[in-house]
Design a protein around this motif. Structure first.
Motif, PDB file in Angstrom:
ATOM      1  N   ARG A  78       0.820  -1.216   0.000  1.00 29.62           N
ATOM      2  CA  ARG A  78       0.000   0.000   0.000  1.00 29.62           C
ATOM      3  C   ARG A  78       0.857   1.270   0.000  1.00 29.62           C
ATOM      4  O   ARG A  78       0.576   2.233  -0.698  1.00 29.62           O
ATOM      5  CB  ARG A  78      -0.922   0.020   1.224  1.00 29.62           C
ATOM      6  N   ASP A  79       1.911   1.272   0.810  1.00 27.59           N
ATOM      7  CA  ASP A  79       2.798   2.432   0.892  1.00 27.59           C
ATOM      8  C   ASP A  79       4.180   1.941   1.324  1.00 27.59           C
ATOM      9  O   ASP A  79       4.451   0.737   1.291  1.00 27.59           O
ATOM     10  CB  ASP A  79       2.249   3.492   1.865  1.00 27.59           C
ATOM     11  N   ALA A  80       5.027   2.866   1.747  1.00 29.35           N
ATOM     12  CA  ALA A  80       6.406   2.510   2.071  1.00 29.35           C
ATOM     13  C   ALA A  80       6.607   2.105   3.525  1.00 29.35           C
ATOM     14  O   ALA A  80       7.736   1.848   3.946  1.00 29.35           O
ATOM     15  CB  ALA A  80       7.326   3.695   1.738  1.00 29.35           C
ATOM     16  N   SER A  81       5.532   2.012   4.305  1.00 30.64           N
ATOM     17  CA  SER A  81       5.663   1.691   5.727  1.00 30.64           C
ATOM     18  C   SER A  81       5.997   0.224   5.953  1.00 30.64           C
ATOM     19  O   SER A  81       5.736  -0.638   5.110  1.00 30.64           O
ATOM     20  CB  SER A  81       4.363   2.022   6.461  1.00 30.64           C
ATOM     21  N   ALA A  82       6.576  -0.047   7.131  1.00 28.25           N
ATOM     22  CA  ALA A  82       6.872  -1.428   7.498  1.00 28.25           C
ATOM     23  C   ALA A  82       5.587  -2.241   7.629  1.00 28.25           C
ATOM     24  O   ALA A  82       5.556  -3.431   7.291  1.00 28.25           O
ATOM     25  CB  ALA A  82       7.665  -1.464   8.804  1.00 28.25           C
ATOM     26  N   LYS A  83       4.531  -1.605   8.107  1.00 34.00           N
ATOM     27  CA  LYS A  83       3.242  -2.299   8.254  1.00 34.00           C
ATOM     28  C   LYS A  83       2.723  -2.769   6.901  1.00 34.00           C
ATOM     29  O   LYS A  83       2.287  -3.923   6.744  1.00 34.00           O
ATOM     30  CB  LYS A  83       2.236  -1.362   8.911  1.00 34.00           C
ATOM     31  N   ALA A  84       2.769  -1.879   5.895  1.00 34.89           N
ATOM     32  CA  ALA A  84       2.296  -2.242   4.560  1.00 34.89           C
ATOM     33  C   ALA A  84       3.198  -3.299   3.931  1.00 34.89           C
ATOM     34  O   ALA A  84       2.720  -4.213   3.237  1.00 34.89           O
ATOM     35  CB  ALA A  84       2.233  -0.994   3.677  1.00 34.89           C
ATOM     36  N   PHE A  85       4.499  -3.192   4.171  1.00 32.84           N
ATOM     37  CA  PHE A  85       5.448  -4.183   3.654  1.00 32.84           C
ATOM     38  C   PHE A  85       5.149  -5.559   4.239  1.00 32.84           C
ATOM     39  O   PHE A  85       5.132  -6.575   3.531  1.00 32.84           O
ATOM     40  CB  PHE A  85       6.871  -3.743   3.998  1.00 32.84           C
ATOM     41  N   LYS A  86       4.866  -5.600   5.531  1.00 31.31           N
ATOM     42  CA  LYS A  86       4.529  -6.867   6.188  1.00 31.31           C
ATOM     43  C   LYS A  86       3.291  -7.494   5.554  1.00 31.31           C
ATOM     44  O   LYS A  86       3.259  -8.709   5.294  1.00 31.31           O
ATOM     45  CB  LYS A  86       4.296  -6.624   7.683  1.00 31.31           C
ATOM     46  N   SER A  87       2.276  -6.689   5.294  1.00 38.29           N
ATOM     47  CA  SER A  87       1.049  -7.203   4.684  1.00 38.29           C
ATOM     48  C   SER A  87       1.305  -7.752   3.285  1.00 38.29           C
ATOM     49  O   SER A  87       0.760  -8.796   2.904  1.00 38.29           O
ATOM     50  CB  SER A  87      -0.013  -6.099   4.625  1.00 38.29           C
ATOM     51  N   ALA A  88       2.139  -7.055   2.520  1.00 35.28           N
ATOM     52  CA  ALA A  88       2.442  -7.510   1.165  1.00 35.28           C
ATOM     53  C   ALA A  88       3.209  -8.828   1.187  1.00 35.28           C
ATOM     54  O   ALA A  88       2.928  -9.742   0.399  1.00 35.28           O
ATOM     55  CB  ALA A  88       3.238  -6.439   0.427  1.00 35.28           C
ATOM     56  N   VAL A  89       4.168  -8.933   2.091  1.00 38.92           N
ATOM     57  CA  VAL A  89       4.929 -10.182   2.213  1.00 38.92           C
ATOM     58  C   VAL A  89       4.004 -11.325   2.629  1.00 38.92           C
ATOM     59  O   VAL A  89       4.094 -12.442   2.097  1.00 38.92           O
ATOM     60  CB  VAL A  89       6.087 -10.018   3.216  1.00 38.92           C
ATOM     61  N   ALA A  90       3.103 -11.046   3.560  1.00 38.19           N
ATOM     62  CA  ALA A  90       2.158 -12.079   4.013  1.00 38.19           C
ATOM     63  C   ALA A  90       1.299 -12.558   2.850  1.00 38.19           C
ATOM     64  O   ALA A  90       1.030 -13.763   2.708  1.00 38.19           O
ATOM     65  CB  ALA A  90       1.285 -11.534   5.132  1.00 38.19           C
ATOM     66  N   SER A  91       0.836 -11.621   2.011  1.00 33.99           N
ATOM     67  CA  SER A  91       0.034 -11.979   0.841  1.00 33.99           C
ATOM     68  C   SER A  91       0.823 -12.878  -0.102  1.00 33.99           C
ATOM     69  O   SER A  91       0.302 -13.874  -0.613  1.00 33.99           O
ATOM     70  CB  SER A  91      -0.406 -10.707   0.119  1.00 33.99           C
ATOM     71  N   ALA A  92       2.096 -12.546  -0.318  1.00 39.12           N
ATOM     72  CA  ALA A  92       2.936 -13.343  -1.217  1.00 39.12           C
ATOM     73  C   ALA A  92       3.236 -14.720  -0.636  1.00 39.12           C
ATOM     74  O   ALA A  92       3.235 -15.728  -1.353  1.00 39.12           O
ATOM     75  CB  ALA A  92       4.226 -12.598  -1.511  1.00 39.12           C
ATOM     76  N   LEU A  93       3.471 -14.778   0.661  1.00 39.45           N
ATOM     77  CA  LEU A  93       3.793 -16.062   1.291  1.00 39.45           C
ATOM     78  C   LEU A  93       2.635 -17.042   1.196  1.00 39.45           C
ATOM     79  O   LEU A  93       2.845 -18.260   1.140  1.00 39.45           O
ATOM     80  CB  LEU A  93       4.175 -15.843   2.758  1.00 39.45           C
ATOM     81  N   ALA A  94       1.426 -16.529   1.185  1.00 31.94           N
ATOM     82  CA  ALA A  94       0.253 -17.402   1.066  1.00 31.94           C
ATOM     83  C   ALA A  94       0.304 -18.224  -0.207  1.00 31.94           C
ATOM     84  O   ALA A  94      -0.239 -19.333  -0.265  1.00 31.94           O
ATOM     85  CB  ALA A  94      -1.026 -16.576   1.115  1.00 31.94           C
ATOM     86  N   ALA A  95       0.978 -17.696  -1.234  1.00 28.92           N
ATOM     87  CA  ALA A  95       1.037 -18.398  -2.518  1.00 28.92           C
ATOM     88  C   ALA A  95       2.131 -19.455  -2.570  1.00 28.92           C
ATOM     89  O   ALA A  95       2.100 -20.331  -3.439  1.00 28.92           O
ATOM     90  CB  ALA A  95       1.267 -17.381  -3.642  1.00 28.92           C
ATOM     91  N   VAL A  96       3.098 -19.391  -1.661  1.00 28.07           N
ATOM     92  CA  VAL A  96       4.236 -20.319  -1.756  1.00 28.07           C
ATOM     93  C   VAL A  96       4.421 -21.215  -0.534  1.00 28.07           C
ATOM     94  O   VAL A  96       5.098 -22.238  -0.617  1.00 28.07           O
ATOM     95  CB  VAL A  96       5.556 -19.553  -2.021  1.00 28.07           C
ATOM     96  N   LYS A  97       3.808 -20.847   0.605  1.00 30.62           N
ATOM     97  CA  LYS A  97       4.132 -21.572   1.837  1.00 30.62           C
ATOM     98  C   LYS A  97       3.664 -23.021   1.823  1.00 30.62           C
ATOM     99  O   LYS A  97       4.251 -23.867   2.514  1.00 30.62           O
ATOM    100  CB  LYS A  97       3.554 -20.854   3.052  1.00 30.62           C
ATOM    101  N   SER A  98       2.625 -23.327   1.054  1.00 29.20           N
ATOM    102  CA  SER A  98       2.122 -24.705   1.021  1.00 29.20           C
ATOM    103  C   SER A  98       2.821 -25.549  -0.036  1.00 29.20           C
ATOM    104  O   SER A  98       2.533 -26.736  -0.174  1.00 29.20           O
ATOM    105  CB  SER A  98       0.617 -24.717   0.777  1.00 29.20           C
ATOM    106  N   GLY A  99       3.732 -24.953  -0.780  1.00 26.35           N
ATOM    107  CA  GLY A  99       4.459 -25.668  -1.820  1.00 26.35           C
ATOM    108  C   GLY A  99       5.784 -26.218  -1.324  1.00 26.35           C
ATOM    109  O   GLY A  99       6.065 -26.229  -0.130  1.00 26.35           O
ATOM    110  N   PRO A 100       6.638 -26.642  -2.265  1.00 28.14           N
ATOM    111  CA  PRO A 100       7.895 -27.291  -1.878  1.00 28.14           C
ATOM    112  C   PRO A 100       9.041 -26.335  -1.590  1.00 28.14           C
ATOM    113  O   PRO A 100      10.141 -26.788  -1.253  1.00 28.14           O
ATOM    114  CB  PRO A 100       8.208 -28.141  -3.112  1.00 28.14           C
ATOM    115  N   ALA A 101       8.811 -25.029  -1.708  1.00 32.37           N
ATOM    116  CA  ALA A 101       9.906 -24.068  -1.536  1.00 32.37           C
ATOM    117  C   ALA A 101      10.480 -24.130  -0.127  1.00 32.37           C
ATOM    118  O   ALA A 101       9.748 -23.966   0.854  1.00 32.37           O
ATOM    119  CB  ALA A 101       9.414 -22.660  -1.851  1.00 32.37           C
TER     120      ALA A 101
END
Length: 483
Positions: A78-101
């Motif tokens: 959403r913006d340059a804040s650590a809070k927004a960065f955390k949310s973006a990383v969480a969204s991305a992790l949802a796509a890979v955490k259940s896989g073999p990575a």
């Protein structure tokens, strides 16, 4: 989890060796360059409508030609804040955490210590896996290593942030695991065992007092709650001595009701199973002691955990009974379901012996705080403006929000009793405030704050489980007191 920093290649991120690559980009403004291949993939995803530059949006791109990582996730912050960065990383992790990575590299944000810490906590939230009493649970995520790719100039700050984040995640995991266990596993005795285990693993000094010792101390209020249960109560004293001997300690007091039926004032049946979470305050104290010890902070810290069940039986305390607290003050118990304050008040009196610099109690204390603040902010109460400001700053730094509530003297009148020095409830109006006012009567000898986490310590519904909060807030608060 292995958290590391990684030098950001000048030629771009396509050559980063990892099983998956998460690229965080801003929702507005100019797009940063991530290198030719990734820039082209990003432009194609935006042009084709697979990705929008809106907060929370992400797209999974397997096998991008020219990218060494086998999977790429583009996520929008959403913006340059650590809070927004955390949310973006969480969204991305949802796509890979259940896989073999097994190894994920992350690019984006401003590479500050705050962003690195936010990254670590996002990963901790994503990969926490409860399976203790569920043999049929899906396998735990394979993810074991996370690298934050940053410019060389930011490597030191990012490394520090990852270290703080890793320690906080360790504490949150302990808090979550203790709270998620059912009450026939996470008994007062079990919590005492978890504390004693940290004598060897983290160098703490721990004492677990039994019923007889508590009787000798005059903890009549605490023991009145334990009367109805077959489980023996425990009073846990944990000490981390990282500061000078002369330094006054910070004392954390955690409510440890391992199951709360309401006692004789029995709760309704629906969702009563969630009353196993009534020891989340205790769990957060255990977790914070672990985090602080792993950070090796130069501070003295004491954790106090009064823990017992609140059960109905022929021996249970009855509405209208009067008990004497360790302080000598008497309490008319009008409602046995207002039991958390009854165990905390004796712990607050016990805290006096440490001549503390500050005392903070943490408790799933009232449903009223959920009505007031919902499930985002914890409720913060303190008559001390400086202490309240420190805790609010810690909540902001730890991305663990809290909101200060009032403690006006007028609320105190609601606790008047005809038969004791005070009643344990003050009616429905302002219930979270009168609960805090009750506790305040035991805090005249030290700076004090109370954090009501009834709305934030656990979730209901499909995502039912403990959150590990407020370990980040508490850890940052203790960090602010360290030398």
């Amino acid at each position: 989890m292995d958290f590391q920093t990684l030098a950001l290649p000048e030629s771009g991120v396509s050559g980063i060796a990892a099983d998956a690559l998460i690229v965080v980009l801003p929702a507005t403004g100019d797009l940063p360059s991530f290198g030719g291949v990734v820039d082209a993939a990003l432009a194609d995803a935006l042009k084709g409508g697979d990705l929008e530059r809106k907060a929370g949006k992400s797209v999974y791109l397997p096998r991008v030609a020219g990218v060494k990582a086998g999977r790429v996730v583009l996520a929008v912050s959403r913006d340059a804040s650590a809070k927004a960065f955390k949310s973006a990383v969480a969204s991305a992790l949802a796509a890979v955490k259940s896989g073999p990575a097994k190894h994920v590299a992350v690019v984006g944000g401003d590479a500050s210590a705050a962003h690195a810490e936010a990254l670590a906590i996002a990963v901790g939230d994503a990969v926490y896996h409860y399976s203790k009493t569920k043999p049929s649970a899906a396998p735990a995520p394979a993810l074991a290593k996370v690298s934050y790719a940053v410019p060389k100039s930011a490597a030191a700050a990012a490394k520090t942030g990852l270290g703080v984040g890793a320690a906080i995640v360790s504490g949150m995991d302990l808090a979550r695991e203790c709270a998620n266990l059912p009450a026939n596993y996470a008994t007062p005795t079990y919590l005492g065992e978890q504390a004693l285990a940290m004598v060897k693993t983290h160098g703490l000094e721990v004492e677990v007092l039994d019923r007889k010792a508590c009787e000798k101390l005059g903890m009549g209020s605490f023991l009145s709650v334990a009367r109805g249960s077959e489980e023996p109560p425990k009073f846990i004293v944990m000490q981390y001595k990282g500061g000078a001997k002369k330094d006054a300690p910070v004392v954390l007091v955690g409510k440890g009701i391992t199951f709360d039926t309401g006692g004789i004032s029995l709760k309704p049946g629906p969702e009563m199973d969630e009353m196993k979470f009534d020891m989340c305050g205790a769990a957060s104290v255990l977790g914070t002691l672990r985090s602080v010890a792993e950070l090796k902070l130069k501070v003295n810290l004491v954790g106090l955990i009064p823990t017992c069940d609140n059960m109905p039986s022929g021996k249970a305390t009855k509405p209208g009974d009067v008990v004497t607290s360790m302080s000598g003050q008497t309490i008319e118990i009008l409602n046995t379901d207002a039991e958390g304050r009854l165990i905390l008040c004796d712990a607050l009196t016990y805290a006096e012996r440490f001549k503390p610099a500050a005392v903070v109690d943490i408790a799933t204390l009232t449903g009223a705080i959920v009505i007031a603040l919902g499930h985002h902010n914890s409720g913060l109460f303190s008559p001390d403006d400086a202490l309240a400001a420190d805790l609010l700053a810690a909540s902001a730094a730890g991305l663990d929000p809290a909101w200060r509530m009032p403690l006006d003297d007028e609320y105190d009148d609601l606790l008047k009793s005809n038969f004791a020095d005070m009643a344990n409830i003050g009616g429905r109006a302002g219930g979270s405030i009168t609960a805090a006012k009750f506790l305040q009567r035991y805090t005249s000898k030290f700076p004090w704050a109370h954090i009501d986490i009834a709305g934030t310590a656990h979730r209901s519904g499909a995502a039912k489980g403990a959150t590990g909060r407020p370990v980040p807030l508490l850890t940052h608060f203790v960090m602010s007191r360290a030398k």
